[in-house]
Motif scaffolding. Structure first.
Motif, PDB file in Angstrom:
ATOM      1  N   MET A  59       0.831  -1.212   0.000  1.00 49.90           N
ATOM      2  CA  MET A  59       0.000   0.000   0.000  1.00 49.90           C
ATOM      3  C   MET A  59       0.863   1.260   0.000  1.00 49.90           C
ATOM      4  O   MET A  59       0.508   2.267  -0.604  1.00 49.90           O
ATOM      5  N   GLN A  60       2.008   1.174   0.678  1.00 49.44           N
ATOM      6  CA  GLN A  60       2.895   2.339   0.676  1.00 49.44           C
ATOM      7  C   GLN A  60       3.424   2.610  -0.733  1.00 49.44           C
ATOM      8  O   GLN A  60       3.623   3.754  -1.120  1.00 49.44           O
ATOM      9  N   ALA A  61       3.645   1.510  -1.485  1.00 54.50           N
ATOM     10  CA  ALA A  61       4.094   1.693  -2.867  1.00 54.50           C
ATOM     11  C   ALA A  61       3.053   2.489  -3.647  1.00 54.50           C
ATOM     12  O   ALA A  61       3.395   3.288  -4.524  1.00 54.50           O
ATOM     13  N   ARG A  62       1.761   2.278  -3.311  1.00 51.73           N
ATOM     14  CA  ARG A  62       0.713   3.015  -4.023  1.00 51.73           C
ATOM     15  C   ARG A  62       0.534   4.433  -3.480  1.00 51.73           C
ATOM     16  O   ARG A  62       0.453   5.391  -4.233  1.00 51.73           O
ATOM     17  N   TRP A  63       0.463   4.539  -2.147  1.00 51.67           N
ATOM     18  CA  TRP A  63       0.053   5.818  -1.558  1.00 51.67           C
ATOM     19  C   TRP A  63       1.061   6.396  -0.567  1.00 51.67           C
ATOM     20  O   TRP A  63       0.693   7.189   0.290  1.00 51.67           O
ATOM     21  N   GLY A  64       2.319   5.941  -0.660  1.00 52.65           N
ATOM     22  CA  GLY A  64       3.311   6.393   0.331  1.00 52.65           C
ATOM     23  C   GLY A  64       3.538   7.881   0.320  1.00 52.65           C
ATOM     24  O   GLY A  64       3.660   8.518   1.370  1.00 52.65           O
ATOM     25  N   THR A  65       3.623   8.440  -0.851  1.00 53.89           N
ATOM     26  CA  THR A  65       3.836   9.879  -0.940  1.00 53.89           C
ATOM     27  C   THR A  65       2.475  10.557  -1.133  1.00 53.89           C
ATOM     28  O   THR A  65       1.548   9.967  -1.679  1.00 53.89           O
ATOM     29  N   HIS A  66       2.371  11.798  -0.657  1.00 55.08           N
ATOM     30  CA  HIS A  66       1.055  12.432  -0.609  1.00 55.08           C
ATOM     31  C   HIS A  66       0.624  12.961  -1.983  1.00 55.08           C
ATOM     32  O   HIS A  66       1.423  13.043  -2.911  1.00 55.08           O
ATOM     33  N   GLY A  67      -0.633  13.314  -2.051  1.00 53.52           N
ATOM     34  CA  GLY A  67      -1.142  13.918  -3.275  1.00 53.52           C
ATOM     35  C   GLY A  67      -1.646  12.893  -4.267  1.00 53.52           C
ATOM     36  O   GLY A  67      -1.358  11.699  -4.166  1.00 53.52           O
ATOM     37  N   ASP A  68      -2.381  13.360  -5.244  1.00 52.87           N
ATOM     38  CA  ASP A  68      -3.031  12.485  -6.214  1.00 52.87           C
ATOM     39  C   ASP A  68      -2.073  12.080  -7.328  1.00 52.87           C
ATOM     40  O   ASP A  68      -2.246  12.453  -8.476  1.00 52.87           O
ATOM     41  N   MET A  95       2.418 -11.667   2.459  1.00 54.41           N
ATOM     42  CA  MET A  95       3.138 -11.564   3.734  1.00 54.41           C
ATOM     43  C   MET A  95       2.851 -10.214   4.393  1.00 54.41           C
ATOM     44  O   MET A  95       3.748  -9.380   4.585  1.00 54.41           O
ATOM     45  N   ASN A  96       1.600  -9.970   4.708  1.00 52.51           N
ATOM     46  CA  ASN A  96       1.181  -8.800   5.462  1.00 52.51           C
ATOM     47  C   ASN A  96      -0.207  -9.110   6.020  1.00 52.51           C
ATOM     48  O   ASN A  96      -0.741 -10.200   5.780  1.00 52.51           O
ATOM     49  N   LEU A  97      -0.781  -8.186   6.729  1.00 47.75           N
ATOM     50  CA  LEU A  97      -2.055  -8.490   7.387  1.00 47.75           C
ATOM     51  C   LEU A  97      -3.269  -8.193   6.502  1.00 47.75           C
ATOM     52  O   LEU A  97      -4.387  -8.078   7.003  1.00 47.75           O
ATOM     53  N   GLY A  98      -3.045  -8.032   5.206  1.00 45.93           N
ATOM     54  CA  GLY A  98      -4.184  -7.895   4.298  1.00 45.93           C
ATOM     55  C   GLY A  98      -4.200  -6.571   3.560  1.00 45.93           C
ATOM     56  O   GLY A  98      -5.114  -5.774   3.748  1.00 45.93           O
ATOM     57  N   GLN A  99      -3.198  -6.337   2.719  1.00 44.86           N
ATOM     58  CA  GLN A  99      -3.113  -5.064   1.999  1.00 44.86           C
ATOM     59  C   GLN A  99      -3.673  -5.177   0.589  1.00 44.86           C
ATOM     60  O   GLN A  99      -4.618  -4.459   0.235  1.00 44.86           O
ATOM     61  N   TYR A 100      -3.091  -6.073  -0.217  1.00 40.77           N
ATOM     62  CA  TYR A 100      -3.639  -6.228  -1.567  1.00 40.77           C
ATOM     63  C   TYR A 100      -5.039  -6.823  -1.482  1.00 40.77           C
ATOM     64  O   TYR A 100      -5.864  -6.628  -2.373  1.00 40.77           O
ATOM     65  N   LEU A 101      -5.281  -7.526  -0.378  1.00 42.74           N
ATOM     66  CA  LEU A 101      -6.616  -8.055  -0.094  1.00 42.74           C
ATOM     67  C   LEU A 101      -7.664  -6.943  -0.178  1.00 42.74           C
ATOM     68  O   LEU A 101      -8.752  -7.138  -0.739  1.00 42.74           O
ATOM     69  N   LEU A 102      -7.325  -5.777   0.341  1.00 45.56           N
ATOM     70  CA  LEU A 102      -8.262  -4.648   0.297  1.00 45.56           C
ATOM     71  C   LEU A 102      -8.578  -4.250  -1.140  1.00 45.56           C
ATOM     72  O   LEU A 102      -9.717  -3.986  -1.495  1.00 45.56           O
ATOM     73  N   GLU A 103      -7.530  -4.211  -1.958  1.00 45.57           N
ATOM     74  CA  GLU A 103      -7.709  -3.834  -3.358  1.00 45.57           C
ATOM     75  C   GLU A 103      -8.548  -4.875  -4.088  1.00 45.57           C
ATOM     76  O   GLU A 103      -9.450  -4.542  -4.867  1.00 45.57           O
ATOM     77  N   VAL A 104      -8.251  -6.154  -3.800  1.00 40.85           N
ATOM     78  CA  VAL A 104      -8.996  -7.229  -4.455  1.00 40.85           C
ATOM     79  C   VAL A 104     -10.464  -7.180  -4.023  1.00 40.85           C
ATOM     80  O   VAL A 104     -11.372  -7.301  -4.851  1.00 40.85           O
ATOM     81  N   GLU A 105     -10.704  -6.967  -2.732  1.00 41.46           N
ATOM     82  CA  GLU A 105     -12.085  -6.867  -2.241  1.00 41.46           C
ATOM     83  C   GLU A 105     -12.826  -5.722  -2.935  1.00 41.46           C
ATOM     84  O   GLU A 105     -13.978  -5.854  -3.321  1.00 41.46           O
ATOM     85  N   ARG A 106     -12.135  -4.610  -3.079  1.00 41.16           N
ATOM     86  CA  ARG A 106     -12.748  -3.448  -3.735  1.00 41.16           C
ATOM     87  C   ARG A 106     -13.144  -3.797  -5.172  1.00 41.16           C
ATOM     88  O   ARG A 106     -14.268  -3.497  -5.603  1.00 41.16           O
ATOM     89  N   VAL A 107     -12.234  -4.444  -5.881  1.00 42.20           N
ATOM     90  CA  VAL A 107     -12.481  -4.728  -7.296  1.00 42.20           C
ATOM     91  C   VAL A 107     -13.519  -5.846  -7.459  1.00 42.20           C
ATOM     92  O   VAL A 107     -14.406  -5.764  -8.305  1.00 42.20           O
ATOM     93  N   VAL A 108     -13.416  -6.870  -6.627  1.00 46.16           N
ATOM     94  CA  VAL A 108     -14.349  -7.999  -6.716  1.00 46.16           C
ATOM     95  C   VAL A 108     -15.778  -7.533  -6.412  1.00 46.16           C
ATOM     96  O   VAL A 108     -16.736  -8.015  -7.024  1.00 46.16           O
ATOM     97  N   GLY A 109     -15.879  -6.591  -5.489  1.00 42.97           N
ATOM     98  CA  GLY A 109     -17.177  -5.977  -5.216  1.00 42.97           C
ATOM     99  C   GLY A 109     -18.278  -6.959  -4.844  1.00 42.97           C
ATOM    100  O   GLY A 109     -19.422  -6.786  -5.250  1.00 42.97           O
ATOM    101  N   GLY A 110     -17.923  -8.013  -4.117  1.00 48.96           N
ATOM    102  CA  GLY A 110     -18.930  -8.947  -3.621  1.00 48.96           C
ATOM    103  C   GLY A 110     -19.325 -10.039  -4.606  1.00 48.96           C
ATOM    104  O   GLY A 110     -20.158 -10.877  -4.296  1.00 48.96           O
ATOM    105  N   LYS A 111     -18.725 -10.053  -5.798  1.00 43.28           N
ATOM    106  CA  LYS A 111     -19.115 -11.053  -6.811  1.00 43.28           C
ATOM    107  C   LYS A 111     -18.599 -12.451  -6.488  1.00 43.28           C
ATOM    108  O   LYS A 111     -19.064 -13.441  -7.038  1.00 43.28           O
ATOM    109  N   ALA A 112     -17.575 -12.536  -5.640  1.00 47.50           N
ATOM    110  CA  ALA A 112     -17.068 -13.831  -5.176  1.00 47.50           C
ATOM    111  C   ALA A 112     -16.666 -13.641  -3.723  1.00 47.50           C
ATOM    112  O   ALA A 112     -16.472 -12.509  -3.279  1.00 47.50           O
ATOM    113  N   ALA A 113     -16.548 -14.769  -3.010  1.00 43.20           N
ATOM    114  CA  ALA A 113     -16.091 -14.664  -1.619  1.00 43.20           C
ATOM    115  C   ALA A 113     -14.583 -14.433  -1.623  1.00 43.20           C
ATOM    116  O   ALA A 113     -13.853 -15.093  -2.360  1.00 43.20           O
TER     117      ALA A 113
END
Lengths: 398, 186
Positions: free
Chosen positions: A124-133, A336-354
């Motif tokens: 997640m830091q690789a995506r949003w580590g530095t501020h701004g859009d 190997m983290n407590l669920g980072q890319y998991l968040l992105e996958v959940e967002r994209v999957v949007g409930g269509k699969a468990a």
């Protein structure tokens, strides 16, 4: 012809950077990334290329931003704590739109965490580590051989899109020595940044009619130098600051579109045994190799499971993940983290699969057996994959 | 599965366990056309901390390089023996320095234990204690023939410091003989 070598991923990254045309390195050593500068510090001076051991992490990346802005390919390398310290200048590199490769050999965090132990906690830091859009590209090879090709690709994408690219490896890949092939530059595609077709008097570093405006080298072949201004403030085509809302919106939207309009080229991923899969493992980096072994084992028992492995983590392969979610019952994200890319996958999957996670931030690799257990029983929590005997070896805790 | 062999060289920092591992892996990759992985583990102490190298040699690419069925285990320190004997397969070949490692009686029923005074022989018969790891590589190859003897000999020549070349070659050849003898005696 290239050559066969027996190297870890750090040394592989260093060798590949040279194949890709690395012209400047500045860095500050940090475990478990130090073999990258160690190797380059020997080779680069022999080739007459500048290698700078800097006083700290932010000075390192600042030196690289300066170098790449002048026209050479630059790279710096670090691990989590150092990656945090580089964020300010990484944002500047995004804003200036300079090509740059930043390698992060992920170790356990937060803070100084686990210096010698692997993690995937900086996703997640690789995506949003530095501020701004800001837009970002982040790549994640799964072994030393792939690290060679992804390093070259990182340089190519950086040059083509005037964009900092983050290469994420981890502390286990940096220790694992394997047989790899290092190609010659002639054998691979090596991209150099586009140059302006106007003379220096008519050149602007952020010309409006381009998606990716050419970034002129500070020297021209005819000896006439391109001189221009780059500012980390919001700027118009001249590179000088502006607060004009029209140009502000234009700049940020163009910076994102230059990436989102070219996903076909930027995204890279692998489907492994996915044809008839009812369960899809999503894994990246070294964890994907454990997943592969687990999938092979489950397949032998007739379990319909496969893997989707993003090599490009950011931008995320949304369309591909959405497509998978419409075809499978379960998606298991192993990392190997407590669920980072998991968040992105959940967002994209949007409930269509468990969506389930195999999440281990214990400083040890996720084992195939842990992923196998999760395939068999997705809703059950996966415990640390070490026996009491093995845990004893680490000491502590008494 | 075709050919698959796991070795673990363990000692304390400074004894040359990692170099020994590198030699075996290089012999497999550059002189035998096998695939190999080497995973070193060490502490932040340069000398004195437990250190080991896990080497896997295979005729097919190695996907997940985890040593879970070690065929050959070298331990040159008690600390290393105790810490790293966990992943040995039953009846694995285990070579220990008889002067530095005491093998528990129950382990003698589980594994094939070969005890040899590596340090003493390296120091007094070969002439320098630094040759101990190459002596051990020689014994390993003589005993197991995991790789072609000449492939390993060539690699030793390439990997050891040139000023210690003769001494190391002597150590390697001596180790080979001892290993062959161990093999015959079973």
């Amino acid at each position: 012809m290239g050559r066969i070598a027996f190297l870890n991923a750090n040394a592989a990254v260093a060798e590949a950077a040279l194949v890709a045309g690395l012209g400047f390195y500045a860095g500050y050593p940090i475990t478990p990334s130090s073999e990258v500068p160690e190797r380059l510090s020997k080779i680069m001076p022999e080739k007459g290329l500048p290698f700078m051991m800097m006083e700290d992490e932010i000075a390192s990346i600042n030196a690289c931003v300066g170098a790449t802005a002048s026209g050479v390919k630059a790279m710096t390398c670090t691990s989590g704590p150092g990656y945090s310290l580089k964020q300010e200048a990484l944002g500047m590199a995004c804003m200036l739109e300079v090509p740059l490769v930043v390698v992060n050999v992920m170790r356990g965090g937060p803070s100084t965490g686990l210096p010698t132990r692997p993690s995937q906690q900086d996703v997640m830091q690789a995506r949003w580590g530095t501020h701004g859009d800001h837009p970002i590209i982040a790549l994640s090879p799964c072994n030393a051989q792939e690290a060679v090709f992804e390093t070259i690709r990182a340089f190519n994408l950086a040059e083509k899109y005037r964009q900092p690219v983050v290469l994420l490896t981890d502390g286990s890949l940096s220790h694992l020595h394997t047989k790899i092939y290092i190609p010659d530059p002639e054998e691979v595609e090596v991209v150099d940044r586009a140059q302006p077709d106007v003379d220096p008097d008519n050149y602007y570093p952020y010309e409006y009619n381009y998606e990716v405006p050419p970034l002129a080298k500070w020297w021209a072949d005819d000896g006439k130098s391109y001189r221009y201004h780059l500012s980390s403030l919001i700027h118009d085509k001249t590179g000088f600051p502006t607060v004009n809302p029209k140009y502000t919106q234009w700049l940020l939207e163009r910076m994102h579109k230059k990436i989102s309009n070219h996903l076909d080229e930027i995204l890279k991923y692998e489907y492994y045994k996915m044809d008839d899969a009812e369960t899809c493992i999503i894994a990246y980096g070294s964890t994907a190799e454990a997943a592969r072994v687990a999938i092979d084992q489950a397949r032998e028992e007739g379990i319909k499971v496969g893997m989707f492995r993003p090599l490009t983590l950011w931008p995320s392969p949304e369309e591909q993940i959405r497509d998978i979610a419409s075809k499978v019952k379960n998606v298991i994200v192993a990392e190997m983290n407590l669920g980072q890319y998991l968040l992105e996958v959940e967002r994209v999957v949007g409930g269509k699969a468990a969506v389930y996670g195999v999440n281990q931030a214990a400083g040890v690799l996720i084992r195939p057996s842990q992923i196998y257990d999760k395939i068999k029983n997705p809703s059950k929590r996966v415990e640390i994959g070490l026996t009491e005997e093995e845990l004893k070896r680490f000491g502590g805790g008494e | 599965m075709g050919f698959h062999y796991e070795l673990r060289f363990a000692g304390v920092g400074g004894q040359g366990s990692l170099t020994a591992g590198t030699i075996l892996a290089h012999a497999a990759v550059f002189h035998t056309n096998y695939y190999a992985t080497q995973v070193p583990t060490y502490t932040s102490q340069v000398r004195g901390g437990a250190a080991k190298a896990d080497i896997i040699i295979s005729d097919t690419p190695i996907i997940f390089a985890e040593s879970t069925n070690v065929d050959f285990f070298l331990a040159t320190h008690q600390k290393a023996y105790d810490a790293y004997k966990g992943d040995l397969k039953s009846s694995a070949d285990v070579l220990v320095d008889s002067g530095l490692v005491t093998v528990p009686a129950e382990d003698k029923n589980l594994y094939k234990i070969y005890e040899y005074p590596l340090v003493k022989v390296a120091k007094y018969e070969i002439g320098n204690v630094v040759t101990m790891n190459i002596l051990a590589v020689g014994i390993c190859v003589g005993l197991t023939h995991v790789l072609d003897v000449n492939a390993v000999r060539e690699t030793v020549k390439e990997e050891v410091p040139q000023r210690f070349l003769d001494m190391n070659m002597k150590a390697f050849d001596m180790g080979l003989e001892i290993g062959e003898k161990f093999k015959k005696e079973g």
